[in-house]
Design a protein around this motif. Structure first.
Motif, PDB file in Angstrom:
ATOM      1  N   ILE A 171     -61.551  38.390  46.706  1.00  0.00           N
ATOM      2  CA  ILE A 171     -61.816  39.038  45.429  1.00  0.00           C
ATOM      3  C   ILE A 171     -62.315  40.441  45.742  1.00  0.00           C
ATOM      4  CG2 ILE A 171     -63.219  39.035  43.332  1.00  0.00           C
ATOM      5  CD1 ILE A 171     -63.308  35.958  43.571  1.00  0.00           C
ATOM      6  N   ASN A 172     -61.548  41.427  45.313  1.00  0.00           N
ATOM      7  CA  ASN A 172     -61.846  42.830  45.630  1.00  0.00           C
ATOM      8  C   ASN A 172     -62.045  43.018  47.132  1.00  0.00           C
ATOM      9  OD1 ASN A 172     -61.683  43.468  42.910  1.00  0.00           O
ATOM     10  ND2 ASN A 172     -63.873  43.215  42.587  1.00  0.00           N
ATOM     11  N   GLY A 173     -61.231  42.314  47.927  1.00  0.00           N
ATOM     12  CA  GLY A 173     -61.253  42.445  49.377  1.00  0.00           C
ATOM     13  C   GLY A 173     -62.253  41.555  50.094  1.00  0.00           C
ATOM     14  N   LYS A 174     -63.161  40.910  49.372  1.00  0.00           N
ATOM     15  CA  LYS A 174     -64.190  40.075  49.990  1.00  0.00           C
ATOM     16  C   LYS A 174     -63.732  38.617  50.022  1.00  0.00           C
ATOM     17  CE  LYS A 174     -69.017  38.745  49.633  1.00  0.00           C
ATOM     18  NZ  LYS A 174     -70.236  38.808  48.844  1.00  0.00           N
ATOM     19  N   LYS A 175     -63.770  38.008  51.206  1.00  0.00           N
ATOM     20  CA  LYS A 175     -63.334  36.625  51.361  1.00  0.00           C
ATOM     21  C   LYS A 175     -64.296  35.667  50.659  1.00  0.00           C
ATOM     22  CE  LYS A 175     -61.435  33.456  54.696  1.00  0.00           C
ATOM     23  NZ  LYS A 175     -61.025  33.222  56.062  1.00  0.00           N
ATOM     24  N   GLY A 180     -66.989  43.111  36.278  1.00  0.00           N
ATOM     25  CA  GLY A 180     -66.976  44.568  36.199  1.00  0.00           C
ATOM     26  C   GLY A 180     -65.638  45.062  35.668  1.00  0.00           C
ATOM     27  N   ASN A 181     -65.220  46.259  36.089  1.00  0.00           N
ATOM     28  CA  ASN A 181     -63.979  46.845  35.591  1.00  0.00           C
ATOM     29  C   ASN A 181     -62.763  46.518  36.446  1.00  0.00           C
ATOM     30  OD1 ASN A 181     -65.383  48.049  33.514  1.00  0.00           O
ATOM     31  ND2 ASN A 181     -65.776  49.917  34.680  1.00  0.00           N
ATOM     32  N   GLN A 182     -62.972  46.323  37.742  1.00  0.00           N
ATOM     33  CA  GLN A 182     -61.862  46.085  38.662  1.00  0.00           C
ATOM     34  C   GLN A 182     -61.978  44.682  39.241  1.00  0.00           C
ATOM     35  OE1 GLN A 182     -61.468  48.923  41.818  1.00  0.00           O
ATOM     36  NE2 GLN A 182     -60.135  47.602  43.006  1.00  0.00           N
ATOM     37  N   TYR A 183     -60.848  43.953  39.270  1.00  0.00           N
ATOM     38  CA  TYR A 183     -60.868  42.588  39.789  1.00  0.00           C
ATOM     39  C   TYR A 183     -59.512  42.302  40.421  1.00  0.00           C
ATOM     40  CZ  TYR A 183     -62.881  37.903  39.951  1.00  0.00           C
ATOM     41  OH  TYR A 183     -63.435  36.709  40.364  1.00  0.00           O
ATOM     42  N   THR A 184     -59.466  42.327  41.740  1.00  0.00           N
ATOM     43  CA  THR A 184     -58.234  42.089  42.475  1.00  0.00           C
ATOM     44  C   THR A 184     -58.353  40.787  43.253  1.00  0.00           C
ATOM     45  OG1 THR A 184     -57.969  44.471  42.732  1.00  0.00           O
ATOM     46  CG2 THR A 184     -56.624  43.064  44.147  1.00  0.00           C
ATOM     47  N   VAL A 185     -57.379  39.894  43.084  1.00  0.00           N
ATOM     48  CA  VAL A 185     -57.369  38.607  43.779  1.00  0.00           C
ATOM     49  C   VAL A 185     -56.174  38.592  44.728  1.00  0.00           C
ATOM     50  CG1 VAL A 185     -57.252  36.110  43.505  1.00  0.00           C
ATOM     51  CG2 VAL A 185     -58.425  37.489  41.794  1.00  0.00           C
ATOM     52  N   SER A 186     -56.411  38.217  46.000  1.00  0.00           N
ATOM     53  CA  SER A 186     -55.332  38.175  46.992  1.00  0.00           C
ATOM     54  C   SER A 186     -55.596  37.079  48.018  1.00  0.00           C
ATOM     55  CB  SER A 186     -55.212  39.529  47.690  1.00  0.00           C
ATOM     56  OG  SER A 186     -56.423  39.845  48.363  1.00  0.00           O
ATOM     57  N   ASP A 187     -54.608  36.843  48.869  1.00  0.00           N
ATOM     58  CA  ASP A 187     -54.706  35.870  49.974  1.00  0.00           C
ATOM     59  C   ASP A 187     -55.187  34.499  49.497  1.00  0.00           C
ATOM     60  OD1 ASP A 187     -53.920  37.853  51.782  1.00  0.00           O
ATOM     61  OD2 ASP A 187     -55.987  38.489  52.114  1.00  0.00           O
ATOM     62  N   VAL A 188     -54.588  33.984  48.433  1.00  0.00           N
ATOM     63  CA  VAL A 188     -55.032  32.734  47.809  1.00  0.00           C
ATOM     64  C   VAL A 188     -54.370  31.535  48.486  1.00  0.00           C
ATOM     65  CG1 VAL A 188     -55.194  31.440  45.669  1.00  0.00           C
ATOM     66  CG2 VAL A 188     -55.307  33.941  45.617  1.00  0.00           C
ATOM     67  N   LYS A 189     -55.193  30.585  48.944  1.00  0.00           N
ATOM     68  CA  LYS A 189     -54.692  29.374  49.592  1.00  0.00           C
ATOM     69  C   LYS A 189     -55.457  28.149  49.109  1.00  0.00           C
ATOM     70  CE  LYS A 189     -53.387  31.843  53.693  1.00  0.00           C
ATOM     71  NZ  LYS A 189     -53.810  32.269  55.007  1.00  0.00           N
ATOM     72  N   LEU A 190     -54.738  27.072  48.889  1.00  0.00           N
ATOM     73  CA  LEU A 190     -55.337  25.779  48.556  1.00  0.00           C
ATOM     74  C   LEU A 190     -55.349  24.951  49.828  1.00  0.00           C
ATOM     75  CD1 LEU A 190     -56.298  23.705  46.378  1.00  0.00           C
ATOM     76  CD2 LEU A 190     -53.910  22.985  46.235  1.00  0.00           C
ATOM     77  N   ILE A 191     -56.502  24.340  50.115  1.00  0.00           N
ATOM     78  CA  ILE A 191     -56.643  23.522  51.328  1.00  0.00           C
ATOM     79  C   ILE A 191     -57.041  22.107  50.900  1.00  0.00           C
ATOM     80  CG2 ILE A 191     -57.803  23.286  53.553  1.00  0.00           C
ATOM     81  CD1 ILE A 191     -58.487  26.331  53.232  1.00  0.00           C
ATOM     82  N   PRO A 192     -56.051  21.195  50.830  1.00  0.00           N
ATOM     83  CA  PRO A 192     -56.375  19.794  50.530  1.00  0.00           C
ATOM     84  C   PRO A 192     -56.901  19.154  51.810  1.00  0.00           C
ATOM     85  CG  PRO A 192     -54.005  20.073  50.678  1.00  0.00           C
ATOM     86  CD  PRO A 192     -54.627  21.422  50.907  1.00  0.00           C
ATOM     87  N   THR A 193     -58.192  18.935  51.908  1.00  0.00           N
ATOM     88  CA  THR A 193     -58.850  18.612  53.176  1.00  0.00           C
ATOM     89  C   THR A 193     -58.336  17.358  53.862  1.00  0.00           C
ATOM     90  OG1 THR A 193     -60.623  17.507  51.979  1.00  0.00           O
ATOM     91  CG2 THR A 193     -60.973  19.798  52.579  1.00  0.00           C
ATOM     92  N   TRP A 194     -57.690  16.479  53.120  1.00  0.00           N
ATOM     93  CA  TRP A 194     -57.218  15.244  53.765  1.00  0.00           C
ATOM     94  C   TRP A 194     -56.082  15.494  54.729  1.00  0.00           C
ATOM     95  CZ3 TRP A 194     -52.328  13.114  53.210  1.00  0.00           C
ATOM     96  CH2 TRP A 194     -51.520  13.696  52.244  1.00  0.00           C
ATOM     97  N   ARG A 195     -55.357  16.618  54.606  1.00  0.00           N
ATOM     98  CA  ARG A 195     -54.235  16.898  55.484  1.00  0.00           C
ATOM     99  C   ARG A 195     -54.492  18.062  56.424  1.00  0.00           C
ATOM    100  NH1 ARG A 195     -48.707  17.113  52.320  1.00  0.00           N
ATOM    101  NH2 ARG A 195     -47.818  16.035  54.099  1.00  0.00           N
ATOM    102  N   GLY A 196     -55.378  18.958  56.043  1.00  0.00           N
ATOM    103  CA  GLY A 196     -55.643  20.114  56.879  1.00  0.00           C
ATOM    104  C   GLY A 196     -54.621  21.229  56.730  1.00  0.00           C
ATOM    105  N   GLN A 197     -53.629  21.046  55.855  1.00  0.00           N
ATOM    106  CA  GLN A 197     -52.634  22.082  55.622  1.00  0.00           C
ATOM    107  C   GLN A 197     -53.153  23.074  54.590  1.00  0.00           C
ATOM    108  OE1 GLN A 197     -49.299  19.302  54.707  1.00  0.00           O
ATOM    109  NE2 GLN A 197     -48.189  20.714  56.024  1.00  0.00           N
ATOM    110  N   GLU A 198     -52.537  24.257  54.557  1.00  0.00           N
ATOM    111  CA  GLU A 198     -52.858  25.263  53.561  1.00  0.00           C
ATOM    112  C   GLU A 198     -51.616  25.542  52.738  1.00  0.00           C
ATOM    113  OE1 GLU A 198     -54.268  28.721  55.595  1.00  0.00           O
ATOM    114  OE2 GLU A 198     -56.145  27.758  56.173  1.00  0.00           O
ATOM    115  N   TYR A 199     -51.791  25.719  51.433  1.00  0.00           N
ATOM    116  CA  TYR A 199     -50.693  26.018  50.533  1.00  0.00           C
ATOM    117  C   TYR A 199     -50.952  27.362  49.869  1.00  0.00           C
ATOM    118  CZ  TYR A 199     -49.462  21.144  51.146  1.00  0.00           C
ATOM    119  OH  TYR A 199     -49.117  19.936  51.698  1.00  0.00           O
ATOM    120  N   GLN A 200     -50.058  28.301  50.074  1.00  0.00           N
ATOM    121  CA  GLN A 200     -50.157  29.627  49.474  1.00  0.00           C
ATOM    122  C   GLN A 200     -49.892  29.519  47.973  1.00  0.00           C
ATOM    123  OE1 GLN A 200     -50.779  32.285  51.605  1.00  0.00           O
ATOM    124  NE2 GLN A 200     -51.004  33.654  49.885  1.00  0.00           N
ATOM    125  N   ALA A 201     -50.635  30.261  47.174  1.00  0.00           N
ATOM    126  CA  ALA A 201     -50.407  30.282  45.729  1.00  0.00           C
ATOM    127  C   ALA A 201     -49.028  30.864  45.444  1.00  0.00           C
ATOM    128  CB  ALA A 201     -51.476  31.109  45.033  1.00  0.00           C
TER     129      ALA A 201
END
Length: 75
Positions: free
Chosen positions: A64-68, A10-31
């Motif tokens: 994405i646009n506030g939706k997890k 659409g016209n608006q596209y906001t991306v926030s709260d981005v995290k990578l989760i490498p499942t072998w460690r259980g840690q989260e990495y912020q973008a």
């Protein structure tokens, strides 16, 4: 670095709260960088994370646009 497109942006596209989760460690990495552009209703998103040398079946969580949202990353 992960790049994906969304052809229903659409016209608006906001991306926030981005995290990578490498499942072998259980840690989260912020973008460290998030860039989203929209052209003709198609969003192209580039996500940059800290360098990780080992991971298995990683997932990304974000809003994405506030939706997890969650998706698996193809290796």
């Amino acid at each position: 670095t992960i790049v994906f497109t969304d052809d229903k942006a659409g016209n608006q596209y906001t991306v926030s709260d981005v995290k990578l989760i490498p499942t072998w460690r259980g840690q989260e990495y912020q973008a460290t960088s998030v860039k989203a552009t929209v052209k003709n209703g198609v969003a192209t998103v580039t996500l940059i994370f800290p360098h990780i040398t080992q991971f298995y079946n990683p997932k990304v969580t974000l809003r994405i646009n506030g939706k997890k949202t969650k998706f698996k990353v193809c290796q």
